[in-house]
Design a protein around this motif. Structure first.
Motif, mmCIF file in Angstrom:
data_model
loop_
_atom_site.group_PDB
_atom_site.id
_atom_site.type_symbol
_atom_site.label_atom_id
_atom_site.label_comp_id
_atom_site.label_asym_id
_atom_site.label_seq_id
_atom_site.Cartn_x
_atom_site.Cartn_y
_atom_site.Cartn_z
ATOM 1 N N LYS B 39 102.655 19.351 90.181
ATOM 2 C CA LYS B 39 101.831 18.672 91.199
ATOM 3 C C LYS B 39 101.492 17.256 90.784
ATOM 4 O O LYS B 39 101.396 16.965 89.589
ATOM 5 C CB LYS B 39 100.515 19.444 91.402
ATOM 6 C CG LYS B 39 100.674 20.929 91.663
ATOM 7 C CD LYS B 39 101.410 21.206 92.941
ATOM 8 C CE LYS B 39 101.617 22.697 93.155
ATOM 9 N NZ LYS B 39 102.542 22.962 94.258
ATOM 10 N N GLU B 40 101.244 16.408 91.777
ATOM 11 C CA GLU B 40 100.703 15.093 91.451
ATOM 12 C C GLU B 40 99.222 15.058 91.790
ATOM 13 O O GLU B 40 98.826 15.117 92.948
ATOM 14 C CB GLU B 40 101.414 13.968 92.223
ATOM 15 C CG GLU B 40 100.766 12.617 91.883
ATOM 16 C CD GLU B 40 101.531 11.402 92.398
ATOM 17 O OE1 GLU B 40 102.754 11.404 92.329
ATOM 18 O OE2 GLU B 40 100.856 10.458 92.854
ATOM 19 N N GLY B 41 98.389 14.989 90.750
ATOM 20 C CA GLY B 41 96.946 14.873 90.976
ATOM 21 C C GLY B 41 96.469 13.447 90.836
ATOM 22 O O GLY B 41 95.421 13.078 91.355
ATOM 23 N N CYS B 42 97.239 12.628 90.083
ATOM 24 C CA CYS B 42 96.762 11.264 89.845
ATOM 25 C C CYS B 42 97.893 10.242 89.787
ATOM 26 O O CYS B 42 97.718 9.113 90.189
ATOM 27 C CB CYS B 42 95.951 11.213 88.546
ATOM 28 S SG CYS B 42 96.923 11.513 87.061
ATOM 29 N N ASP B 46 96.513 11.105 83.902
ATOM 30 C CA ASP B 46 95.141 11.497 83.563
ATOM 31 C C ASP B 46 94.794 12.947 83.885
ATOM 32 O O ASP B 46 93.748 13.435 83.454
ATOM 33 C CB ASP B 46 94.148 10.606 84.324
ATOM 34 C CG ASP B 46 94.300 9.147 83.944
ATOM 35 O OD1 ASP B 46 94.410 8.869 82.732
ATOM 36 O OD2 ASP B 46 94.320 8.289 84.847
#
Ligand code: FES
Ligand code: FES
Lengths: 749, 159
Positions: B39-42, B46
């Motif tokens: 997933k891309e959270g940021c 980070d």
């Protein structure tokens, strides 16, 4: 509503089976907002204002449109005019009109054949701004001379003579304040501030929208409430509500922030303009922090009176809160709940909802409650210290309980504050010895919980298993809770229940998973719909036996003859009845539609021990205890999870997290490195005690536990820091530099 | 912009894709190979939601370029289970209710597996510091830490 099961003898409720969606979520298969793709899909990107407050003079998209692969550009001109009230606010927030109102405000959007092409094209859209004076601080925004963000935004409640940035005003109370303060031996008056904190869900907003020239289409998105998204998106686009079917993806956290729209109507508008091709939009973290709603920041004055033996005689609170460029700071809730832990005869609340050049605030776990709790519970703690009183005993002395009048008017029914305080007092953590530079803090909190519009279906399958369809997205294990409640109602195994989160096309309106309502309201709906199925199955059995339906009872998953017919026929199991249902009258299902009003609030008490490093001002959380009333814990592990998650968010808000605006009105920390939420090494294990004072308004006693837990940590940490250092920190976050400066000032007298 | 042809190994299978030099490995995994478990959270290194291993080294795939995957051995959450058999970590996460929303879970599982490979018997503190680059906003980490410690104990027993 009567408590169906007073003695709490449950068969499956209270057990902790594996969640049904667990396998998908540990293998990477679960599809979250950004994980959905369809053939022919375009990708969207948004152009955002770099200014806190600016007139939009001109938007020139010609260069972007000339780029290969670019299919559509939209600006506010592509949205209908004439919207009013909150619909206009939502539209204006989704896409700026005449002015950009905050750093990050959307001013245009583009759709292209790849994410990179869309991003490149967005950079080619030229926007000419005329920069205006801005204001981002709540106290500054109320002062004479502050730039007015929007004249005429105030409603009827605001008295004359206040700055036009004050848009709503609240004034509630009861009793005689002068008399109350006269009865006090100690009167304390203090001011406090809290900064805006973001919900910080790890999954950025994402959606995939498709809309044709006829204004009909579909939307897939990560949301807490797809009926809300449907209503808001269609209102903003000026199409009929049912034109858009909204399907929720799995959701990677929301905490209130995903109950409203941001990019969803943009993807639909881009799709329509691009001839109906689906448009996927995914925010990056910077966009999430700059352009989606954090909670409000607050500036507060508290005055309280207490007798020598700890009775609170009067309380007054003034709460000034900014909720960004639009009305909606949750001051109503802040004023309502500020003193809710206590029975106080003389109490008064004043609230100001103020607009500033910041993003439109969104709900954040117990919206409005934590700020007031910080101010009030800090004041109570300070009074206890001054008078040499134990903080838990003092709270017990004044605690709200069954039959007392709340500070917001109505009388409490059965609630668990006393039980939570007693459990905290008796817990080992409250007795642990403390070392040098260590301190202990206590605080309590409350959330009133919510029912809300709810629609659910339960359908029987041919093999006697059950499908439950609810409209509240599963953010923290609610499929498991629904399945447990259905299994309990039917008297069948947990594994024989399958839970769907239905789209807007399959059920009546459902409010989001918010207000701590999912387990309460969708749970109640599931039980009621199951009971309807049971009634129908009893009727099928009665018909088969040739007896009255009233003479059939349902027990352990079977219909049984009762009364004079008891024992006359062999029980018919759920599987047997369902296997024959095609011939005995057709499919069997049950439904519930309503707005259940039997919700009841949840009180909690937290105890935290900290150690302050005198060299750096850093706070280490040594141990943490959450005690909270769940009414009845359906799946205790996920109840504990709510307690722990709420505490962790509160700890972050108390110690670290804040929106930092520069002189230029731009957000200075729109990355997770600088907007620092707690990481694993910041926290200890979070101990929990589940108190169960059943809610008479739910068949199994459920209250709802999601929100209360974020409220006590703010003051509990301030109180622990005061205990460790003698310093009373009255502004959040209590960062190491602030504590260090206060320690230095203390040393220098 | 001209694209680069990349040949790599993902979860034991050969994989090929075309990407622009500026595209991240995370984008290539998700958009070109359709492995959306990471997933891309940021996007800034980070949050750890994009954690994968490259030649057995734990990396944030949002900080690595797709072209850098050439000739490398990539492992993602999709390759963690052995057919229908979950790894002990995966099973313990479900058993301990160590996920609420579950969006951080793939990254935390990949990162935890990488730790246990190096250090089969971590202390709680070592584990907390190892996972300090993996943000979870839902759980307060308590149940995650318990699940990993329990899985580690089980893996030590069976190894
Ligand atoms: S997305 Fe790679 S670290 Fe957050
Ligand atoms: S479970 Fe939601 S972020 Fe970790």
């Amino acid at each position: 509503m009567a408590l169906d099961n007073k003695n709490n003898e449950f068969k499956v409720i209270g057990s902790t089976p594996n969640r049904p969606d667990g396998l998908d979520k540990v293998t990477g298969r679960a599809r979250f907002g950004a994980d959905i793709s369809v053939p022919g899909m375009l990708h969207g990107a948004v152009v955002r204002s770099p200014h806190a407050h600016a007139k939009i003079v001109k938007i020139d998209a010609s260069k972007a449109l000339a780029m290969k692969g670019v299919k559509a550009v939209i600006t506010r001109a592509d949205f209908p005019e004439g919207l009013e009230g909150e619909d206009w606010n939502l539209q204006e927030n989704a896409m700026a009109g005449e002015k950009a109102l905050y750093d990050g405000h959307a001013v245009a959007a583009v759709a292209a054949t790849s994410p990179l092409a869309a991003r490149d094209a967005a950079k080619l859209i030229e926007v000419e701004y005329e920069v205006l004076l801005h204001v981002t601080d709540v106290d500054e925004a109320m002062k004479d001379g502050a730039p007015a963000i929007r004249e005429g935004a105030a409603d009827y409640s605001v008295p004359e003579g206040l700055h036009p940035n004050v848009v709503r005003f609240f004034d509630t109370g009861m009793g005689d304040l002068d008399k109350g303060f006269a009865e006090a031996d100690l009167v304390v008056e203090r001011s406090y501030t809290t900064e805006a904190a973001h919900q910080g869900y790890i999954e950025p907003h994402a959606c995939l929208g498709q809309m044709g020239a006829d204004g009909r289409g579909e939307l897939w998105c990560c949301t807490q409430g797809h009926w809300f998204i449907r209503r808001m998106s269609t209102a903003v686009l000026g199409v009929e509500t049912t034109n858009i079917r909204v399907t929720p993806s799995e959701i990677g956290g929301g905490f209130g922030g995903k109950t409203t729209i941001t990019i969803e109507p943009l993807s639909l508008a881009l799709s329509r303009k691009a001839g109906g091709a689906p448009v996927k939009m995914v925010m990056n973290r910077g966009e999430v922090l700059r352009a989606t709603g954090p909670t409000s920041s607050a500036s507060m004055d508290i005055k309280m009176g207490m007798t020598k033996d700890g009775k609170i005689t009067a309380a007054h609170g003034t709460f000034r809160m900014q909720g960004g460029a639009f009305p909606g700071a949750p001051v109503d809730v802040t004023t309502m709940l500020a003193f809710a832990n206590y029975t106080i005869e003389n109490v008064h609340h004043i609230g100001y909802d103020v607009i500033t050049n910041r993003p439109k605030q969104a709900a954040y776990r117990a919206p409005g409650a934590p700020m007031a709790a910080f101010a009030v519970e800090s004041t109570v703690d300070e009074m206890c210290r001054t008078l040499g009183l134990d903080p838990i005993e003092t709270r017990l002395k004044n605690a709200s309980r069954d039959g007392t009048r709340s500070t917001f008017g109505p009388k409490f029914g059965p609630v668990g504050l006393v039980e939570s305080l007693e459990a905290a007092r008796d817990h080992a953590n409250y007795k642990m010895p403390l070392g040098p530079n260590q301190g202990r803090g206590v605080a309590s909190g409350y959330w009133m919980n919510w029912g809300g519009e709810t629609s659910a279906s339960v359908a029987m399958s041919e093999d006697g298993t059950v499908t439950v369809s609810v409209g509240t997205p599963d953010i923290g294990g609610s499929r498991a809770s629904m399945a447990l409640m259905a299994a309990e109602a039917f008297g069948i195994a947990y594994e024989n229940v399958r839970v769907n989160i239905s789209d807007t096309g399959a059920l009546g309106v459902n409010e989001p998973t918010h207000g701590s309502r999912a387990t309460y309201a969708s749970g109640l709906a599931t039980i009621k719909a199951a009971e309807e199925c049971i009634t129908k199955m009893c009727k099928r059995a009665a018909d088969k036996w040739g007896i009255d339906a009233d003479a059939v009872i349902w027990e352990d998953g079977s219909a049984k003859p009762s009364g004079p017919n008891a024992g006359e026929f062999d029980p018919l199991s759920i599987g047997e009845i369902c296997a024959e249902m095609g011939e005995t009258g057709g499919p069997i299902s049950g439904h519930y539609e309503g707005s259940p009003t039997g919700f009841s609030g949840s009180f909690g008490t937290h105890v935290v021990d900290v150690e302050i490093d005198p060299e750096t001002g850093h706070t280490t959380v040594l141990r943490y205890l959450v005690v909270q009333d769940a009414g009845k814990a359906i799946h205790p592990a996920y109840v504990e999870g709510q307690f722990q998650g709420g505490a962790a968010q509160g700890i972050g808000w108390a110690l670290n997290e804040e929106y930092i605006y520069g002189e230029d009105g731009r957000l200075q920390n729109p990355v997770f490195l600088d907007y620092r939420i707690p990481v694993a090494s910041d926290l200890p294990m979070i101990d929990t005690v589940i108190v169960e004072v059943p809610n008479p308004g739910h068949p199994y006693g459920v209250r709802g536990v999601g929100e209360t837990g974020i409220t006590p940590p703010l003051p509990a940490l301030a109180n622990a820091i005061a205990d460790a250092t003698g310093l009373r920190m009255r502004g959040l976050p209590m960062t190491p530099p602030k504590i260090l400066a206060a320690l230095k000032a203390q040393k220098n007298g | 912009m001209s694209k680069v042809h990349v040949t790599t190994t993902v979860n034991g299978d050969q994989a090929e894709f075309l990407c622009e030099p500026r595209e991240t490995l995370l984008d290539c995994l998700r958009d070109k190979l359709h492995l959306t478990g990471s997933k891309e959270g940021c996007g800034t290194g980070d949050c750890g939601a994009c954690s994968v291993t490259v030649d057995d080294r734990l990396v944030c795939s949002c900080l690595m370029l797709g072209v850098e995957a050439e000739g490398k051995e990539i492992k993602t959450i999709e390759g963690m289970a052995d057919g229908e058999n979950l790894r002990p970590l995966q099973a313990k996460f479900i058993e301990h209710a160590a996920l609420q929303c579950g969006v951080c879970t793939p990254g935390i599982l990949v990162a935890s597996e990488a730790l246990l490979k190096k250090n089969p018997d971590p202390t709680e503190e070592e584990l907390r510091y190892w996972l300090a680059g993996n943000l979870c906003r839902c759980t307060g980490y308590d149940k995650i830490i318990r699940a990993v410690m329990d899985a580690a104990a089980e893996m030590r027993e069976t190894s």
